[in-house]
Design an enzyme around this catalytic site. Structure first.
Site, short mmCIF file in Angstrom:
data_model
loop_
_atom_site.label_atom_id
_atom_site.label_comp_id
_atom_site.label_asym_id
_atom_site.label_seq_id
_atom_site.Cartn_x
_atom_site.Cartn_y
_atom_site.Cartn_z
N LEU A 14 0.82 -1.21 0.00
CA LEU A 14 0.00 0.00 0.00
C LEU A 14 0.86 1.26 0.00
CD1 LEU A 14 -2.75 -1.00 2.61
CD2 LEU A 14 -3.01 -0.86 0.12
N GLY A 17 7.78 4.02 3.02
CA GLY A 17 8.41 5.23 3.52
C GLY A 17 9.87 4.95 3.82
N GLY A 18 10.54 5.92 4.44
CA GLY A 18 11.95 5.74 4.73
C GLY A 18 12.21 4.70 5.78
N MET A 19 11.21 4.43 6.64
CA MET A 19 11.43 3.51 7.75
C MET A 19 10.52 2.29 7.73
SD MET A 19 11.89 6.24 10.85
CE MET A 19 12.08 4.91 12.01
N ALA A 20 9.40 2.36 7.04
CA ALA A 20 8.43 1.27 7.13
C ALA A 20 7.73 1.03 5.80
CB ALA A 20 7.39 1.59 8.21
N GLU A 21 7.14 -0.15 5.71
CA GLU A 21 6.31 -0.51 4.56
C GLU A 21 4.93 -0.89 5.09
OE1 GLU A 21 8.47 -3.71 2.76
OE2 GLU A 21 9.77 -2.36 1.62
N LYS A 40 1.78 -2.83 8.99
CA LYS A 40 2.93 -1.93 8.93
C LYS A 40 4.14 -2.65 9.52
CE LYS A 40 4.48 2.53 10.85
NZ LYS A 40 4.06 3.68 11.69
N ASP A 137 2.37 14.63 12.76
CA ASP A 137 2.48 14.38 11.32
C ASP A 137 1.10 14.43 10.67
OD1 ASP A 137 3.83 13.92 8.98
OD2 ASP A 137 3.94 11.75 9.23
#
Length: 293
Positions: A14, A17-21, A40, A137
């Site tokens: 979906l 990001g820089g730290m997570a999928e 996540k 955020d």
């Protein structure tokens, strides 16, 4: 892409990001039972990073105790071959990135988000003491909608360190700096008023398709945000009463913003009463029409 995590079948990615999928996943049960969820997980290259794993666990543990119609529900925490993952409620309408809405729908969305954020700001721990939570955020990429008109805020466990990690020493920005409050950009203490800033940027963008601050470089945009140099040409495209709400919530000084999300929401709802009545039903119809295109 791996095919499963724990008991969950992974369907597709979906987002990354820089730290997570984040994955769309399915859980299966007896007699053909199936349920879609979002999962996540830390990015593969970060597996085994102890600090990030602890942050993910803290996020899931804290968020799992929050229950509100405008916050994405955390359903569980798991680990598979050393990879920690969080199981989340899945919304089938996607997020609001690059979306322009009719003004009445935009006001409805912002009002719903303000309700969820007030709940977050008021959250208390097991001993009844305020947790002092700030989302940090708020932006269209973290706002999810459904075909039935739900509006929910995601990623409310992000830490200050995670948010500011998107800023590089050279001033280049990879993350959602455009929605960060001036005090967050400056590394100063945050408060509930900090979330108003991102919500107001999103309000302007949802209605006009443009953000209220501009510059030739990310650093110039951030300077404009810190100084309160709002683009009058953009805000002028809002109705005067909506523009006044946006300008108040975009004040560089947190003390000059609304006293709370409740006050912001009450002000918006007074404006909404002068417009066409819209709510979840109309938003759901808009989501379904967008998904059909």
């Amino acid at each position: 892409m791996r095919r499963s995590l724990g008991p969950y079948e992974l369907v597709r990615v979906l987002g990354r990001g820089g730290m997570a999928e984040v994955y769309l996943a399915r859980s299966h049960g007896a007699s053909g039972f199936s349920r879609e969820v979002a999962i996540k997980a830390l990015a593969p290259e970060l597996v085994g990073h102890a600090d990030l794993e602890r942050a993910l666990i803290r996020e899931a543990t804290l968020a799992g105790k929050l229950r509100h119609r405008n916050l994405v529900a955390v359903l569980g925490l798991g680990v598979d071959d050393g990879l920690y993952y969080v199981v989340l409620e899945y919304l089938d309408g996607g997020d609001l990135s690059d979306v322009v809405l009719p003004e009445p729908l935009a006001l409805h969305v912002i009002s719903e988000l303000a309700l969820g954020l007030q709940y977050l700001h008021d959250a208390r721990g097991e001993r009844g003491l305020p947790l002092g939570l700030v989302h940090r955020d708020v932006g269209p990429g973290n706002v999810l909608v459904s075909r039935t008109g739900d509006v929910k805020l995601a990623d409310f466990g992000i830490t200050k360190a995670t948010a500011l990690a998107d800023l590089t020493a050279a001033g280049a920005v990879r993350g959602t700096y455009a929605y960060m409050s001036p005090e967050q950009l400056g590394g100063e203490p945050l408060s509930a008023a900090s979330d108003q800033f991102g919500l107001a940027v999103m309000l302007v963008e949802l209605v006009t398709g443009a953000r209220p601050f501009a510059g030739d470089t990310p650093a110039a945009v951030m300077d404009a945000m810190r100084s309160g140099a709002i683009l009058d040409s953009v805000v002028a495209r809002l109705a005067p009463d909506v523009a006044e709400v946006a300008r108040t919530a975009l004040a560089p000084d947190p003390k000059a913003r609304f006293s709370s999300m409740d006050e912001l929401r009450t002000t918006l709802d007074e404006i909404r009463r002068t417009r066409l009545p819209v709510g979840a039903s109309e938003l759901g119809a808009w989501v379904r029409s967008r998904r059909a295109c």
